[in-house]
Design an enzyme around this catalytic site. Structure first.
Site, PDB file in Angstrom:
ATOM      1  N   SER A  50      29.916  57.520  24.097  1.00  0.00           N
ATOM      2  CA  SER A  50      29.825  56.889  25.392  1.00  0.00           C
ATOM      3  C   SER A  50      29.884  58.064  26.247  1.00  0.00           C
ATOM      4  CB  SER A  50      31.192  55.995  25.578  1.00  0.00           C
ATOM      5  OG  SER A  50      31.132  55.791  27.060  1.00  0.00           O
ATOM      6  N   HIS A 106      36.350  37.963  35.316  1.00  0.00           N
ATOM      7  CA  HIS A 106      35.504  37.053  35.458  1.00  0.00           C
ATOM      8  C   HIS A 106      35.440  35.771  34.416  1.00  0.00           C
ATOM      9  CE1 HIS A 106      32.133  34.954  37.332  1.00  0.00           C
ATOM     10  NE2 HIS A 106      31.223  35.725  36.864  1.00  0.00           N
TER      11      HIS A 106
HETATM   12  N1  LIG Z   1      31.419  44.746  39.422  1.00  0.00           N
HETATM   13  C1  LIG Z   1      32.299  44.069  40.213  1.00  0.00           C
HETATM   14  O1  LIG Z   1      32.387  44.280  41.341  1.00  0.00           O
HETATM   15  C2  LIG Z   1      33.088  43.148  39.699  1.00  0.00           C
HETATM   16  C3  LIG Z   1      34.101  42.493  40.543  1.00  0.00           C
HETATM   17  C4  LIG Z   1      34.856  41.611  39.844  1.00  0.00           C
HETATM   18  C5  LIG Z   1      34.821  41.243  38.548  1.00  0.00           C
HETATM   19  N2  LIG Z   1      33.908  41.752  37.794  1.00  0.00           N
HETATM   20  C6  LIG Z   1      34.018  41.596  36.373  1.00  0.00           C
HETATM   21  O2  LIG Z   1      34.376  42.858  35.799  1.00  0.00           O
HETATM   22  C7  LIG Z   1      33.786  42.748  34.260  1.00  0.00           C
HETATM   23  C8  LIG Z   1      33.202  44.358  34.127  1.00  0.00           C
HETATM   24  O3  LIG Z   1      32.100  44.337  35.193  1.00  0.00           O
HETATM   25  P1  LIG Z   1      31.764  45.770  35.845  1.00  0.00           P
HETATM   26  O4  LIG Z   1      30.736  45.665  37.044  1.00  0.00           O
HETATM   27  O5  LIG Z   1      32.879  46.708  36.160  1.00  0.00           O
HETATM   28  O6  LIG Z   1      30.794  46.308  34.452  1.00  0.00           O
HETATM   29  P2  LIG Z   1      29.887  47.735  34.288  1.00  0.00           P
HETATM   30  O7  LIG Z   1      30.201  48.598  35.336  1.00  0.00           O
HETATM   31  O8  LIG Z   1      28.540  47.258  34.070  1.00  0.00           O
HETATM   32  O9  LIG Z   1      30.695  48.010  32.827  1.00  0.00           O
HETATM   33  C9  LIG Z   1      30.128  49.402  32.420  1.00  0.00           C
HETATM   34  C10 LIG Z   1      30.905  49.656  31.058  1.00  0.00           C
HETATM   35  O10 LIG Z   1      30.892  48.780  30.043  1.00  0.00           O
HETATM   36  C11 LIG Z   1      30.757  49.463  28.899  1.00  0.00           C
HETATM   37  N3  LIG Z   1      30.249  48.746  27.881  1.00  0.00           N
HETATM   38  C12 LIG Z   1      28.660  48.341  27.874  1.00  0.00           C
HETATM   39  N4  LIG Z   1      28.479  47.732  26.876  1.00  0.00           N
HETATM   40  C13 LIG Z   1      29.358  47.886  25.808  1.00  0.00           C
HETATM   41  C14 LIG Z   1      29.870  47.628  24.596  1.00  0.00           C
HETATM   42  N5  LIG Z   1      28.741  46.995  23.951  1.00  0.00           N
HETATM   43  N6  LIG Z   1      31.077  47.960  23.997  1.00  0.00           N
HETATM   44  C15 LIG Z   1      32.059  48.697  24.839  1.00  0.00           C
HETATM   45  N7  LIG Z   1      31.800  48.825  25.855  1.00  0.00           N
HETATM   46  C16 LIG Z   1      30.540  48.617  26.525  1.00  0.00           C
HETATM   47  C17 LIG Z   1      29.891  50.614  29.333  1.00  0.00           C
HETATM   48  O11 LIG Z   1      30.127  51.614  28.430  1.00  0.00           O
HETATM   49  P3  LIG Z   1      29.387  53.146  28.539  1.00  0.00           P
HETATM   50  O12 LIG Z   1      30.232  53.876  29.284  1.00  0.00           O
HETATM   51  O13 LIG Z   1      29.296  53.520  27.106  1.00  0.00           O
HETATM   52  O14 LIG Z   1      28.029  52.950  29.136  1.00  0.00           O
HETATM   53  C18 LIG Z   1      30.736  50.935  30.586  1.00  0.00           C
HETATM   54  O15 LIG Z   1      31.695  51.917  30.598  1.00  0.00           O
HETATM   55  C19 LIG Z   1      32.816  41.784  34.092  1.00  0.00           C
HETATM   56  O16 LIG Z   1      33.470  40.713  33.627  1.00  0.00           O
HETATM   57  C20 LIG Z   1      32.687  41.430  35.613  1.00  0.00           C
HETATM   58  O17 LIG Z   1      32.106  40.154  35.896  1.00  0.00           O
HETATM   59  C21 LIG Z   1      33.187  42.840  38.227  1.00  0.00           C
END
Ligand SMILES: NC(=O)c1ccc[n+]([C@@H]2O[C@H](COP(=O)([O-])OP(=O)(O)OC[C@H]3O[C@@H](n4cnc5c(N)ncnc54)[C@H](OP(=O)(O)O)[C@@H]3O)[C@@H](O)[C@H]2O)c1
Length: 323
Positions: A50, A106
């Protein structure tokens, strides 16, 4: 309504516990750093090779491969993208300790069955209501971001205590915690994304811009009117509420809004909003999200490319360069 703050929360359920954060993206980075600064023993679980490992370690965090992070953890937080939660859970389930707590930010993947947690686990939700960047910067300013919390499964009897102590450790207890459920949080969040702030509002801006341009107004003026003023109303609503926003603007704008707003957002819009809510509840969007992931995100990639080629985006870039 239950509205809890730090003074109402016992931090003890997390004391001496190890928390594994899976994913170091938008939420993973912010939550891991806030937990560390709150004195919690945290490890970030990442896939092999990663690109985030170097970044997390440079920020002073301990990292490990996903299964190594999960094995010794008391609390495992699923902060990878929602659509891969099913596959990720299947990968970690054999490594999860009996009676461990599994957390989400979420409700989607549990509400719509992507993840069916083992019966011995505590399963909780702490959903900060905003992006990770703001969750982190508010924490650093000594403030916090409001969050919803819920318990899906209370196998040990301690799930609520863990959820609240976790929410407090990421700083959300400074702002307030609202009791919800996985279903309510997931359905309301998906509804808003489609019908209101993230789906409805941008389409309204685009439609307004295109209407003015078709009416002979220059793209620059149309952009400044229809898109460029959005932050002004957002700031006013944040500070004063919708009624206070109306009082703060000129009589001209207030009367125009009174006459025009309800003409545009009419009964038909409300009917379509109700249809969106019904479809979300029936799981139609969750199916679309699964299919999108399975297709390699083809529809999203196409839409991103198309949005970059529009007159509106070209105008945005031209005006940004001139700033
Ligand atoms: N974004 C927001 O503003 C927000 C707000 C509230 C709640 N949420 C919730 O928080 C959660 C995370 O959302 P996010 O937006 O933070 O996600 P994100 O930024 O898209 O997450 C990316 C991370 O997930 C890792 N990842 C992807 N596929 C993986 C796998 N197969 N195994 C292990 N790690 C993996 C990636 O790894 P690499 O580093 O290797 O690429 C990266 O570190 C979700 O449930 C979302 O609904 C998000």
């Amino acid at each position: 309504m239950d509205f809890l703050r730090d003074a109402d929360i016992d931090p003890a359920p997390l004391a001496g516990k190890r928390v594994a954060i899976l994913g170091y993206g938008n939420q993973g980075r912010a939550q891991a750093l806030n937990l560390k600064d709150s004195g919690i023993d945290v490890v970030v679980g990442l896939r092999g090779a990663s690109g985030s490992t170097i970044e997390a370690e440079a920020a002073g965090l301990t990292t490990a491969l996903v299964e190594d992070a999960v094995g010794p953890a008391d609390v495992v937080m699923m902060l990878a993208p929602d659509e891969i939660h099913g596959a990720l859970y299947r990968e970690i389930e054999p490594h999860l300790r009996r009676g461990a707590a599994l957390g989400f930010s979420h409700g989607l993947s549990v509400r719509f069955g992507f993840v069916e947690p083992r019966a011995d686990l505590d399963v909780f939700l702490v959903a900060p209501k905003g992006p990770g960047t703001a969750l982190r910067s508010l924490y650093q300013e000594g403030k916090g971001m409001i969050a919803l919390w819920a318990v899906h499964q209370d196998s040990t009897g301690g799930a609520s205590g863990i959820a609240l102590a976790y929410a407090s450790a990421i700083g959300s207890g400074r702002a307030g915690l609202i009791a919800s459920s996985f279903a309510e949080e997931a359905e309301a969040d998906l509804f808003n994304e489609q019908a209101v702030v993230w789906g409805g509002v941008p389409e309204l801006l685009i439609a307004g811009f295109e209407t003015l341009v078709a009416g002979g107004v220059s793209a620059e003026v149309a952009y400044l009117e229809c898109v460029g003023e959005l932050h002004l109303i957002a700031e006013l609503i944040e500070a004063r509420g919708i009624a206070g926003m109306g009082e703060a603007i000129s009589n001209t704008a207030e009367l125009g809004a009174l006459i025009g707003g309800k003409r545009i957002v009419d009964a038909g819009v409300r009917e379509r909003m109700a249809a969106v809510l019904e479809e979300v509840r029936a799981g139609r969007f969750a199916e679309e999200l699964r299919a999108e992931e399975a297709s390699g995100y083809k529809r999203l990639e196409h839409a991103r490319k198309e949005a970059r080629g529009t007159l509106l985006d070209e105008t945005f870039r031209r005006l940004s360069e001139d700033k």
